[in-house]
Write a protein that holds these residues in place. Structure first.
Motif, short mmCIF file in Angstrom:
data_model
loop_
_atom_site.label_atom_id
_atom_site.label_comp_id
_atom_site.label_asym_id
_atom_site.label_seq_id
_atom_site.Cartn_x
_atom_site.Cartn_y
_atom_site.Cartn_z
N VAL A 33 0.86 -1.18 0.00
CA VAL A 33 0.00 0.00 0.00
C VAL A 33 0.90 1.23 0.00
CG1 VAL A 33 -1.76 1.29 1.28
CG2 VAL A 33 -1.83 -1.21 1.25
N ASP A 34 0.62 2.14 -0.94
CA ASP A 34 1.38 3.39 -1.05
C ASP A 34 1.27 4.16 0.26
OD1 ASP A 34 2.59 5.78 -1.74
OD2 ASP A 34 1.42 6.08 -3.56
N PRO A 35 2.39 4.46 0.94
CA PRO A 35 2.33 5.16 2.23
C PRO A 35 1.88 6.62 2.09
CG PRO A 35 4.61 4.85 1.58
CD PRO A 35 3.77 4.11 0.58
N ASN A 36 2.00 7.19 0.88
CA ASN A 36 1.60 8.59 0.67
C ASN A 36 0.75 8.71 -0.59
OD1 ASN A 36 3.04 9.92 2.88
ND2 ASN A 36 4.88 9.23 1.82
N PRO A 37 -0.43 8.11 -0.61
CA PRO A 37 -1.24 8.17 -1.83
C PRO A 37 -1.71 9.59 -2.12
CG PRO A 37 -2.54 7.29 -0.03
CD PRO A 37 -1.13 7.44 0.48
N GLY A 120 13.40 0.98 0.68
CA GLY A 120 12.75 1.76 1.75
C GLY A 120 11.25 1.55 1.73
N THR A 121 10.50 2.64 1.57
CA THR A 121 9.04 2.56 1.60
C THR A 121 8.46 2.01 0.30
OG1 THR A 121 8.79 4.80 0.72
CG2 THR A 121 8.91 4.57 3.14
N GLY A 122 9.23 2.04 -0.78
CA GLY A 122 8.75 1.55 -2.07
C GLY A 122 8.02 2.59 -2.88
N GLU A 123 7.73 3.74 -2.26
CA GLU A 123 6.95 4.75 -2.98
C GLU A 123 7.74 5.38 -4.12
OE1 GLU A 123 6.10 8.57 -0.90
OE2 GLU A 123 7.31 7.69 0.69
N ILE A 124 7.02 5.97 -5.04
CA ILE A 124 7.64 6.64 -6.17
C ILE A 124 8.29 7.92 -5.67
CG2 ILE A 124 7.18 7.83 -8.35
CD1 ILE A 124 4.79 5.86 -8.69
N ILE A 125 9.55 8.12 -6.05
CA ILE A 125 10.27 9.34 -5.70
C ILE A 125 10.15 10.35 -6.84
CG2 ILE A 125 12.55 10.31 -5.20
CD1 ILE A 125 13.26 7.56 -3.98
#
Length: 150
Positions: A33-37, A120-125
């Motif tokens: 799950v995206d931590p910062n959708p 890390g979190t896996g989110e898109i940078i």
């Protein structure tokens, strides 16, 4: 920016199993799950020095008819065909993200444009939204014009 690897987006693909497998290959765990959708991410734009030149094979065929019985009537018809290889295109960020994980594997030009915080979190940078060479474009058509001078 909606992340196609978010668990809620996996099913939005035409092939959810392929998308899920590609997201795993990117280093994201199943059910991620995206931590910062919805948070705005960095988008890098500019030129691309790695572009190849576009090449085109084009031809046209046309005819004009001006009948003697109607001197002011003019009819023209043109057929055209254009085949473009190494076409240059700039995709939207959403298309880049979807094409990365919905392709046969992550070894594609689109995944190279996406930077993720892995492991890390896996989110898109960031996403590099640069022009790229796509495979090809083909178009064909006919133009017809009828004119009558008064």
């Amino acid at each position: 920016m909606v992340d196609p690897c978010d668990n809620l987006q996996i099913g939005a693909s035409a092939n959810p199993a392929l998308r899920a497998a590609n997201c795993l290959a990117l280093g994201l765990p199943g059910g991620w799950v995206d931590p910062n959708p919805g948070v705005t991410k960095q988008v890098i734009t500019g030129g691309n020095p790695d572009l190849s030149a576009e090449e085109s094979d084009s031809w046209t065929l046309g005819a004009i008819l001006q009948p003697a019985f109607a001197e002011r009537l003019r009819i023209s018809a043109d057929y055209w065909s254009i085949d473009l290889t190494d076409a240059i295109s700039q995709q939207s960020v959403a298309e880049i993200l979807a094409n990365c994980v919905d392709s046969a594997s992550i070894a594609n030009d689109f995944c190279a444009l996406v930077q993720r915080d892995v492991p890390g979190t896996g989110e898109i940078i960031a996403v590099s939204n640069l022009p790229v060479n796509i495979d090809q474009l083909r178009t064909r058509g006919t133009d017809v014009q009828v004119a009558y001078d008064f």
